[in-house]
Design an enzyme around this catalytic site. Structure first.
Site, short mmCIF file in Angstrom:
data_model
loop_
_atom_site.label_atom_id
_atom_site.label_comp_id
_atom_site.label_asym_id
_atom_site.label_seq_id
_atom_site.Cartn_x
_atom_site.Cartn_y
_atom_site.Cartn_z
N GLY A 1 0.83 -1.21 0.00
CA GLY A 1 0.00 0.00 0.00
C GLY A 1 0.86 1.25 0.00
N HIS B 1 2.11 -9.99 7.98
CA HIS B 1 2.11 -8.65 7.39
C HIS B 1 3.49 -8.01 7.51
CE1 HIS B 1 -1.33 -5.92 6.07
NE2 HIS B 1 -0.31 -5.11 5.94
N GLY C 1 9.67 -11.69 5.93
CA GLY C 1 11.05 -11.90 6.35
C GLY C 1 11.94 -12.64 5.36
N ARG D 1 14.48 -12.93 2.57
CA ARG D 1 15.46 -12.01 1.98
C ARG D 1 16.48 -12.72 1.10
NH1 ARG D 1 12.02 -9.41 3.27
NH2 ARG D 1 11.89 -7.60 4.62
N ARG E 1 9.08 -5.66 1.17
CA ARG E 1 9.96 -4.48 1.21
C ARG E 1 11.09 -4.49 0.17
NH1 ARG E 1 8.69 -6.00 6.53
NH2 ARG E 1 7.66 -4.41 7.81
C1 LIG Z 1 5.02 -0.48 2.84
C2 LIG Z 1 4.18 -1.71 2.99
C3 LIG Z 1 2.85 -1.66 2.63
C4 LIG Z 1 2.06 -2.83 2.74
N1 LIG Z 1 0.76 -2.78 2.32
C5 LIG Z 1 0.02 -3.92 2.33
C6 LIG Z 1 -1.30 -3.91 1.79
O1 LIG Z 1 -1.79 -2.90 1.31
N2 LIG Z 1 -1.99 -5.07 1.84
C7 LIG Z 1 -1.48 -6.22 2.37
O2 LIG Z 1 -2.16 -7.25 2.38
N3 LIG Z 1 -0.22 -6.25 2.88
C8 LIG Z 1 0.53 -5.14 2.84
N4 LIG Z 1 1.82 -5.16 3.33
C9 LIG Z 1 2.39 -6.43 3.78
C10 LIG Z 1 3.07 -7.14 2.60
O3 LIG Z 1 2.13 -7.51 1.63
C11 LIG Z 1 3.80 -8.40 3.04
O4 LIG Z 1 2.94 -9.22 3.77
C12 LIG Z 1 5.04 -8.09 3.86
O5 LIG Z 1 5.69 -6.94 3.40
C13 LIG Z 1 5.99 -9.27 3.78
O6 LIG Z 1 7.10 -9.07 4.58
P1 LIG Z 1 8.54 -8.57 4.05
O7 LIG Z 1 8.40 -7.12 3.77
O8 LIG Z 1 9.40 -8.87 5.21
O9 LIG Z 1 8.87 -9.36 2.81
C14 LIG Z 1 2.62 -4.03 3.24
C15 LIG Z 1 3.96 -4.04 3.62
C16 LIG Z 1 4.75 -2.92 3.50
C17 LIG Z 1 6.20 -3.00 3.86
#
Ligand SMILES: Cc1cc2nc3c(=O)[nH]c(=O)nc-3n(C[C@H](O)[C@H](O)[C@H](O)COP(=O)(O)O)c2cc1C
Length: 414
Positions: free
Chosen positions: A112, A309, A341, A343, A363
């Protein structure tokens, strides 16, 4: 026969040739990509380009940060038991999900607000995913119309944040179907937004308020201010939440707050109704509990995405890696996907050895968009692809689907 001395000098030649061709390949890269050797490197670079509040918005977890730390620790708890003397030539990373054969076992999680972090990031992510033939999930909280993202990548998936309000859900589902999406992801872990204290500390708010702190950070990040904010306003007008509902949402910088009303009323009965209405693939995201995964399976979900998330909702949640084996063991025809998580290629291998059919990352790909738009995202994907290829060979398998629990030991086991 080659003597040990000869064989070691031969090995040296092979190593130095590989190193030379590797460094030649690195030299061809644009200068700003040259020291991006692992996905962790992207965060450091992106951080330098973003105002602190935007960096914190992406990188941050909630409260004590235990959820986010636990995700990384979970992967550290497993070690490989690689197998030798297996012909591992002809390695193949392809995975088929819902009848589509993807080139690699990873995709882009929904992010998002991505297009406020990097210019038109939703399009950059969608195009990179299309180029690499991997899935990309467009977020409900995105700032680019879902119809435009579908044009950029007709295989993109759409993720919805839903209120427990069936007529409102039905209208959104109709819009998503009319746009041509074939896979709908419903996120279940957001009845309320997690407690993101770091947003308050860094000055980030929604809608964004221009306080002296925010103005200072923006002035110190001219690349972001000119390259993302100014370009967005000049070329596309004020960014709006385009896809929360069937109708366009409010501008992200207005005092009109997005309609997140009644998200806490969402329940399995709505999922059941969506399953009856939605003809395409249905994916339920944000589950950690085996019981919930089995409810999703019994309601006819095509897949679940096990996820906390990225540590951004409830703090102290279990890393989804730890409930994955239990869920995968009884998944039936449903696919089990995981994020949070991941990476490294080795993390992907571990998740798949524990029963995951596929993985998503969040991310790192957004940092790729910050650094180099579509090319930056593709560069991140190339790194992960190459790591996976090397890991498959070194573990002793040709495809990720050959992996199982026998290739791993949990720390307590040895
Ligand atoms: C900036 C940001 C925005 C996110 N927005 C959403 C979203 O709109 N909907 C959703 O289901 N998950 C959202 N997430 C969670 C990601 O889809 C995902 O589950 C998560 O980033 C995975 O972890 P990682 O960043 O460690 O790979 C968001 C994560 C981040 C970092």
């Amino acid at each position: 026969m080659t003597s040990p001395a000869n064989s070691s000098s031969l090995q040296n030649v092979v190593n130095s040739t590989a190193k030379a061709s590797n460094s030649a390949a690195i030299k061809k890269l644009p200068r700003h990509f040259r020291d991006l050797l692992a996905l962790e490197d992207f965060e450091r670079h992106a951080r330098r380009r973003l105002p602190n509040m935007i960096y914190q918005y992406v990188a941050g977890g909630v409260e004590t940060g235990r959820g986010i730390a636990g995700n990384f620790e979970a992967y550290q708890q497993y070690s490989f038991i690689p197998r030798m003397f297996r012909d591992v030539s002809g390695r193949d990373q392809r995975i088929t999900l819902f009848g589509h054969t993807y080139q690699h076992p990873f995709g882009v999680a929904p992010l998002g607000g991505a297009s406020f972090v990097a210019y038109q990031a939703d399009i950059a992510l969608a195009k990179a995913a299309r180029e690499m033939n991997v899935p990309m999930i467009l977020s409900a909280s995105s700032l680019v119309k879902l119809e435009d993202v579908h044009t950029a990548n007709p295989d993109a998936w759409f993720q919805a944040y839903l209120a427990g309000d069936q007529p409102r859900i039905d209208r959104l589902v109709d819009r998503v179907a009319a746009a041509g999406y074939q896979t709908l992801v419903v996120t279940g872990d957001t009845p309320m937004l997690g407690n993101r204290e770091h947003n308050i500390r860094s000055g980030f708010s929604m809608p964004i308020k221009i306080t002296p702190k925010v103005a200072f950070q923006c002035a110190m990040s001219p690349r972001w201010l000119l390259g993302t904010v100014a370009q967005t306003f000049l070329r596309h007008g004020a960014p709006h939440f385009e896809n929360t509902d069937a109708e366009r949402g409010p501008p992200m910088m207005s005092s009109k707050v997005r309609n997140t009303h009644a998200r806490d009323k969402l329940s399995w009965k709505h999922v059941e109704a969506i399953r009856k209405k939605w003809q395409g693939n249905l994916v339920i995201k944000g589950l950690m509990s085996p019981e919930d995964a089995f409810i999703a399976r019994d309601l006819g979900a095509d897949a679940v995405i096990l996820s906390n998330h990225g540590g951004r909702q409830l703090d102290h949640t279990i890393p989804p890696l730890h409930t994955l084996p239990e869920i995968a063991a009884k998944k039936g025809a449903m696919k089990v996907i995981i994020d949070s998580g991941i990476r490294r290629g080795t993390d992907v291998m571990k998740a798949m050895a524990l029963g995951a059919d596929f993985v998503f990352l969040g991310r790192p790909f957004l940092y790729g968009a910050v650094i180099g738009g579509q090319a930056g995202v593709e560069h991140a994907m190339h790194i992960l692809r190459d790591e996976i290829d090397r890991d498959l060979a070194l573990i002793g398998v040709r495809t990720p689907t050959e992996l199982d629990r026998s290739y791993l030991r949990k720390r307590t086991d040895y």
